[in-house]
Structure formats: C-alpha cells, structure tokens
Design a protein around this motif. Structure first.
Motif, mmCIF file in Angstrom:
data_model
loop_
_atom_site.group_PDB
_atom_site.id
_atom_site.type_symbol
_atom_site.label_atom_id
_atom_site.label_comp_id
_atom_site.label_asym_id
_atom_site.label_seq_id
_atom_site.Cartn_x
_atom_site.Cartn_y
_atom_site.Cartn_z
ATOM 1 N N LEU A 57 34.776 47.519 39.295
ATOM 2 C CA LEU A 57 35.315 47.439 37.951
ATOM 3 C C LEU A 57 34.273 46.940 36.949
ATOM 4 N N HIS A 58 33.577 45.875 37.334
ATOM 5 C CA HIS A 58 32.578 45.257 36.460
ATOM 6 C C HIS A 58 31.572 44.543 37.363
ATOM 7 N N PRO A 59 30.273 44.685 37.090
ATOM 8 C CA PRO A 59 29.265 44.070 37.972
ATOM 9 C C PRO A 59 29.399 42.544 38.085
ATOM 10 N N LEU A 60 29.906 41.889 37.067
ATOM 11 C CA LEU A 60 30.030 40.433 37.106
ATOM 12 C C LEU A 60 31.242 39.967 37.920
ATOM 13 N N LEU A 61 32.062 40.899 38.376
ATOM 14 C CA LEU A 61 33.179 40.567 39.260
ATOM 15 C C LEU A 61 32.822 40.790 40.728
ATOM 16 N N VAL A 100 45.837 38.198 33.069
ATOM 17 C CA VAL A 100 46.970 38.707 32.295
ATOM 18 C C VAL A 100 46.511 39.505 31.075
ATOM 19 N N SER A 101 45.254 39.342 30.674
ATOM 20 C CA SER A 101 44.702 40.185 29.617
ATOM 21 C C SER A 101 43.202 40.280 29.799
ATOM 22 N N ALA A 102 42.651 41.369 29.298
ATOM 23 C CA ALA A 102 41.205 41.589 29.348
ATOM 24 C C ALA A 102 40.783 42.216 28.030
ATOM 25 N N ASN A 103 39.719 41.672 27.470
ATOM 26 C CA ASN A 103 39.210 42.163 26.185
ATOM 27 C C ASN A 103 40.319 42.294 25.146
ATOM 28 N N ARG A 104 41.218 41.306 25.153
ATOM 29 C CA ARG A 104 42.327 41.174 24.191
ATOM 30 C C ARG A 104 43.449 42.201 24.385
ATOM 31 N N LEU A 110 46.186 47.069 38.070
ATOM 32 C CA LEU A 110 44.784 47.492 38.168
ATOM 33 C C LEU A 110 44.465 48.666 37.255
ATOM 34 N N ASP A 111 45.384 49.617 37.127
ATOM 35 C CA ASP A 111 45.131 50.775 36.273
ATOM 36 C C ASP A 111 44.921 50.353 34.824
ATOM 37 N N GLU A 112 45.757 49.453 34.326
ATOM 38 C CA GLU A 112 45.602 48.986 32.950
ATOM 39 C C GLU A 112 44.302 48.207 32.781
ATOM 40 N N LEU A 113 43.919 47.419 33.789
ATOM 41 C CA LEU A 113 42.672 46.663 33.717
ATOM 42 C C LEU A 113 41.476 47.609 33.674
ATOM 43 N N LYS A 114 41.507 48.661 34.489
ATOM 44 C CA LYS A 114 40.413 49.642 34.507
ATOM 45 C C LYS A 114 40.220 50.276 33.134
ATOM 46 N N GLN A 115 41.302 50.489 32.394
ATOM 47 C CA GLN A 115 41.231 51.159 31.103
ATOM 48 C C GLN A 115 40.532 50.315 30.036
ATOM 49 N N VAL A 116 40.582 49.001 30.150
ATOM 50 C CA VAL A 116 40.046 48.148 29.078
ATOM 51 C C VAL A 116 38.720 47.483 29.417
ATOM 52 N N VAL A 117 38.240 47.656 30.641
ATOM 53 C CA VAL A 117 36.982 47.037 31.045
ATOM 54 C C VAL A 117 35.826 48.006 30.827
ATOM 55 N N PRO A 119 32.002 48.190 31.903
ATOM 56 C CA PRO A 119 31.044 47.518 32.787
ATOM 57 C C PRO A 119 29.701 47.211 32.128
ATOM 58 N N ASP A 120 29.437 47.778 30.973
ATOM 59 C CA ASP A 120 28.164 47.544 30.292
ATOM 60 C C ASP A 120 28.235 46.427 29.257
ATOM 61 N N ASN A 121 29.398 45.823 29.064
ATOM 62 C CA ASN A 121 29.568 44.767 28.073
ATOM 63 C C ASN A 121 30.213 43.534 28.688
ATOM 64 N N ALA A 122 30.201 42.450 27.921
ATOM 65 C CA ALA A 122 30.841 41.209 28.361
ATOM 66 C C ALA A 122 32.326 41.463 28.594
ATOM 67 N N LEU A 123 32.919 40.622 29.412
ATOM 68 C CA LEU A 123 34.328 40.761 29.754
ATOM 69 C C LEU A 123 35.051 39.464 29.417
ATOM 70 N N LEU A 124 36.011 39.525 28.499
ATOM 71 C CA LEU A 124 36.847 38.388 28.135
ATOM 72 C C LEU A 124 38.162 38.533 28.887
ATOM 73 N N ILE A 125 38.475 37.571 29.752
ATOM 74 C CA ILE A 125 39.725 37.652 30.507
ATOM 75 C C ILE A 125 40.564 36.400 30.279
ATOM 76 N N ASN A 126 41.865 36.622 30.182
ATOM 77 C CA ASN A 126 42.832 35.532 30.060
ATOM 78 C C ASN A 126 43.411 35.311 31.443
ATOM 79 N N ILE A 127 43.245 34.104 31.954
ATOM 80 C CA ILE A 127 43.658 33.752 33.308
ATOM 81 C C ILE A 127 44.903 32.879 33.262
ATOM 82 N N GLN A 128 45.834 33.179 34.159
ATOM 83 C CA GLN A 128 46.996 32.314 34.383
ATOM 84 C C GLN A 128 46.788 31.668 35.743
ATOM 85 N N ARG A 129 46.740 30.343 35.771
ATOM 86 C CA ARG A 129 46.594 29.590 37.025
ATOM 87 C C ARG A 129 47.724 28.572 37.068
#
Length: 139
Positions: A57-61, A100-104, A110-117, A119-129
């Motif tokens: 999905l993204h090299p930093l993951l 719960v969100s990526a790049n706002r 997974l399908d929705e995450l793939k659409q907004v990521v 891989p050539d740019n920074a990734l802003l993710i909202n985490i629920q823990r």
C-alpha cells in the motif's frame, strides 16, 4: 440453474441456500455456460479475512499486516501485525490500532484505504486505539 436440487431464479435464492449450510457441508450447483449445462460440487468453507502487507500500500507501512476490523471494533482497517524494527513501529503504530481515516478521508476497509493512499507522498492517518484517537504522519 439449481443448488442442491432447488431451483435458482436470482442471486437471493443462492444466498439463502448457501447461507443456511454449515462449514464443511457440500452444495451441488447446476448452471449453464453458454448452451452447455454444467454441474460442480463445492464445500462450504470458513470465510477468509482479507489481509494485505503494508508495503503493498505504502513503502512506509513495510513490516505491517493490515486487515478488516472485527464486529466489536470501530469500523476501519486493523493493524494486525507490526514488526518492531519497522518505521511504522518507530512512528508509534501498534498491533490492534485501527486506521479510521487516511489523508483526511474516512476509510472503512482496505479498498477504501487503497483509494486514498499515494505511495509517493506522505501519509496522514487517524488512528483509533481503545478509547483514544490520534493522528500519525508517515513521511
């Protein structure tokens, strides 16, 4: 078309027949391919959960395994596994975190995450823990 000898007229019919079967039971399916009648036997199996290696999905993951959340969790993408020497671990991600969100954009799977990521740019993710929510920027 038929399943276990019962006629199938639409997709709901097959869903009802297969949905009532237990894991390990067999279903005989008759169908037409062109003008040729065919028959197959399938064994009902346990549904497989979709998983994805984070680096796909993204090299930093890299070093993470992403999947679907369980029924009792918040809807999103679960970080199932994470290697402790990975960049993602050093950035603060942990197993059990839910994206719960990526790049706002809200992501529920997974399908929705793939659409907004991208891989050539920074990734802003909202985490629920647990009961806490926070943002992580991977760059």
């Amino acid at each position: 078309m038929a399943a276990n000898g019962r006629p199938i007229t639409n997709s709901q019919d097959i869903n009802n027949i297969v949905g009532l079967l237990q894991i390990g039971e067999k279903v005989n399916i008759e169908f037409f391919r062109g003008n040729e009648k065919k028959a197959v036997t399938a064994t009902i199996g346990k549904p497989e959960q979709a998983h994805l290696a984070g680096e796909q999905l993204h090299p930093l993951l890299k070093g993470t395994v992403l999947g679907a959340t369980q029924k009792d969790q918040v809807e999103g993408v679960l970080i199932g596994k994470i290697h402790t020497s990975s960049y993602a671990w050093k950035a603060g991600l942990r197993p059990g975190d839910v994206i719960v969100s990526a790049n706002r954009y809200r992501v529920r799977n997974l399908d929705e995450l793939k659409q907004v990521v991208d891989p050539d740019n920074a990734l802003l993710i909202n985490i629920q823990r647990g009961q806490e929510g926070f943002f992580v920027v991977l760059r």
